[in-house]
Write a protein that holds these residues in place. Structure first.
Motif, PDB file in Angstrom:
ATOM      1  N   GLY A 143      12.068  17.279 -60.614  1.00 58.67           N
ATOM      2  CA  GLY A 143      11.863  16.088 -59.807  1.00 58.67           C
ATOM      3  C   GLY A 143      11.392  16.507 -58.419  1.00 58.67           C
ATOM      4  O   GLY A 143      11.592  17.650 -57.997  1.00 58.67           O
ATOM      5  N   PRO A 144      10.762  15.596 -57.656  1.00 67.22           N
ATOM      6  CA  PRO A 144      10.172  15.987 -56.363  1.00 67.22           C
ATOM      7  C   PRO A 144      11.204  16.514 -55.363  1.00 67.22           C
ATOM      8  O   PRO A 144      10.932  17.497 -54.657  1.00 67.22           O
ATOM      9  N   MET A 145      12.381  15.901 -55.300  1.00 68.59           N
ATOM     10  CA  MET A 145      13.406  16.382 -54.367  1.00 68.59           C
ATOM     11  C   MET A 145      13.869  17.784 -54.770  1.00 68.59           C
ATOM     12  O   MET A 145      13.965  18.684 -53.938  1.00 68.59           O
ATOM     13  N   GLU A 146      14.144  17.971 -56.051  1.00 68.40           N
ATOM     14  CA  GLU A 146      14.610  19.283 -56.493  1.00 68.40           C
ATOM     15  C   GLU A 146      13.522  20.332 -56.293  1.00 68.40           C
ATOM     16  O   GLU A 146      13.804  21.456 -55.850  1.00 68.40           O
ATOM     17  N   TYR A 147      12.280  19.972 -56.592  1.00 68.64           N
ATOM     18  CA  TYR A 147      11.178  20.928 -56.469  1.00 68.64           C
ATOM     19  C   TYR A 147      11.090  21.464 -55.037  1.00 68.64           C
ATOM     20  O   TYR A 147      11.063  22.688 -54.823  1.00 68.64           O
ATOM     21  N   ILE A 148      11.082  20.583 -54.066  1.00 65.63           N
ATOM     22  CA  ILE A 148      10.847  21.050 -52.695  1.00 65.63           C
ATOM     23  C   ILE A 148      12.104  21.645 -52.076  1.00 65.63           C
ATOM     24  O   ILE A 148      12.028  22.561 -51.253  1.00 65.63           O
TER      25      ILE A 148
END
Lengths: 356, 198
Positions: A143-148
């Motif tokens: 997910g975008p939050m986990e990725y960054i």
């Protein structure tokens, strides 16, 4: 300057160390010789060159090793990163904020190339070069939050704003001062702060919430918070407290200077543009007593703060049992001289320790 | 007495109320054990004509008294867990304006509230009334296992076997209080268990 990333550990053999550069830029949290809670917010618009305040998301010599430690925590316990279903857009907001800030603030380390919604992200220290479609979850490995946040130092709480309150509805939490995201997920501002002593009665949280609800895009805020940690253990989680709690009993007068660390959180607050969520990064900095007391002002002051802290706070922060040993150690760095106001080390102007 | 005055506590700890009949066509009651008495206290023929009661006796003998109220629907479940599919269906079928009433132990009220919230009803719109046992539903922060009906502090986690102390910190999402290893800093030094409110 070019950052020399250290290869070190925050567990087991604890090879974490601070360089002289890192010690002198450590965010010492006490602006005077005593401590009590306050709503110590200020605008997060840079700071002295080289300080942890200078950039929007500070990157330091521990970056690569901290990200490796985060990956270990997540492999062991994936519940440290959670996002309720309505928070995905806020995750993209956060990804954009961090990618834009880091590529502007550290162009030699991070690059962001945008062609419409086709984005290419280059993270040189971690060896990442990914191309994806902005706002399309299927084009990222997480997910975008986990990725960054697997690529950004510090914990991240992503707070939904509704009903005149903030709700802990998403987060990446692996370097926390003994609180559980899994347990607190979905709570409002007063609920997740419920275990903190004294501050509710002092009206701290009511005032802090009012301030935070009004944070605007492009006008982030910051504050410092602190606690104590034995060994440079980033993951002081309640989940693993049954394993690490015993480490508090390993202090001796001989090893306390190396083992006892002041743990400081640089907390920042950014409004996110599409979701109107608030992101609350909590960046953890560790420094051993031995290193801290090489700065004469900090040695004097740390002794006075630890000595005079109300017992409820020493208990809540988890070091009341070790306080006498800490004071025995720290007292040798307090010659009674006055200290200059403010948190900065003032290396040029503060007198060296007068040996008794 | 089935009512208990909970001592003042921290802000995450739920504060239970007293049920009051609210206007509306549809009313959903979920109760266990002595919670039946809270329903009996507010029941009127009008209210019951639009009511669905899901009741888990857990050894109490109030089912017949509830049945005698002649609610539009009545279900006696052998356990809370066995009643969950029915509760979910009732929430799925809910019409605008459904009133939700929860009564009984903290564990059952908390779990039913989490179901109602998951179905889109704000927790502030749900009425509650504590009756009967003050035992707690506890989550072990270490292994994540839930131990039901905990009456003492400390207690033994039913899953991982650690000795846990009982916090007042409460998660509505998990419908549980937090349990943390009591002897983490001094292994084996476990205090004698006492009643949570002793």
């Amino acid at each position: 300057m070019t950052i020399q990333f250290r290869d070190e550990t925050f567990r087991d053999d604890y090879t974490f160390r601070n360089s002289r550069w890192a010690i002198e830029r450590f965010p010492f949290p006490f602006h005077e010789d005593s401590f009590m809670y306050s709503v110590n917010m200020e605008q997060h618009r840079g700071g002295p060159a080289g300080s942890v305040y200078e950039k929007r998301f500070d990157v330091d010599e521990h970056y690569v090793s901290e990200m490796r430690d985060r990956a270990l925590v997540l492999a062991e316990d994936p519940l440290r990163c959670q996002s309720l279903p309505h928070m995905t857009l806020a995750g993209w907001d956060l990804l954009e904020l961090i990618m834009v800030a880091k590529s502007e603030d550290y162009p030699d380390l991070f690059q962001l190339h945008r062609d419409g919604d086709r984005w290419r992200w280059v993270n040189r220290p971690l060896g990442i070069d990914d191309t994806f479609t902005f706002l399309d979850d299927t084009t990222l490995p997480h997910g975008p939050m986990e990725y960054i946040t697997r690529q950004t130092q510090g914990d991240f709480c992503v707070l939904d704003q509704r009903d005149d309150n903030l709700w802990m509805d998403a987060g990446m939490v692996t370097t926390q001062a003994d609180w559980s995201l899994d347990f607190d997920l979905g709570m409002n501002f007063f609920e997740w702060h419920a275990p903190v002593p004294k501050a509710h009665e002092m009206g701290i949280f009511q005032r802090a919430l009012k301030f935070l609800l009004n944070i605007q895009q492009g006008a982030p805020a910051r504050r410092l918070n602190w606690t104590m940690t034995v060994n440079p253990l980033l993951d002081t989680s309640p989940e693993n407290y049954h394993r690490w709690g015993i480490q508090k009993t390993t202090l001796t007068p001989e090893n306390i200077g190396r083992k006892q660390h002041l743990r400081v959180e640089l907390q920042t607050f950014f409004r996110l543009p599409r979701s109107n969520a608030l992101v609350f990064p909590i960046r953890c900095y560790l420094c051993s007593f031995e290193d801290l007391t090489t700065v004469s002002k900090w040695g004097r002051r740390l002794h006075r703060v630890v000595r005079d802290l109300p017992v409820e706070l020493a208990t809540y922060k988890g070091f009341v049992d070790n306080r006498p040993m800490m004071l025995d150690y720290l007292s040798q760095f307090d010659d009674g001289l006055p200290t200059s106001p403010g948190i900065w080390p003032d290396l040029e102007t503060e007198p060296p320790l007068r040996m008794g | 007495m089935t009512k208990f005055d909970f001592p003042p506590s921290i802000k995450s700890r739920p504060v239970w109320g007293t049920l009051q009949a609210r206007p509306g066509r549809h009313h959903l009651f979920v109760a266990d054990a002595e919670g039946a008495q809270a329903i009996l206290d507010v029941a009127t023929p009008d209210l019951m004509a639009g009511s669905h009661i899901i009741y888990v006796p857990r050894g109490a003998d109030h089912a017949d008294a509830l049945r005698a109220l002649e609610p539009a629907q009545f279900h006696e479940g052998p356990s809370y867990a066995a009643s969950v599919p029915r509760l979910r269906r009732a929430l799925q079928d809910a019409k605008m304006g459904l009133q939700v009433y929860l009564a009984g132990t903290e564990g059952v009220m908390g779990q039913a509230m989490a179901e109602a919230v998951a179905a889109g009803i704000p927790h502030t719109a749900i009425q509650t009334e504590h009756r009967g046992s003050t035992a707690r539903r506890m989550q072990c922060v270490h292994c994540k296992g839930i131990t039901e009906d905990v009456e003492t502090d400390p207690f033994v986690c039913a899953h991982c076997g650690l000795n846990l102390f009982v916090r007042d910190h409460y998660s509505r999402r998990l419908a549980a209080y937090q349990g943390v290893r009591v002897d983490a800093e001094d292994h084996g030094n476990v205090p004698e268990p006492r009643g949570i409110y002793e």
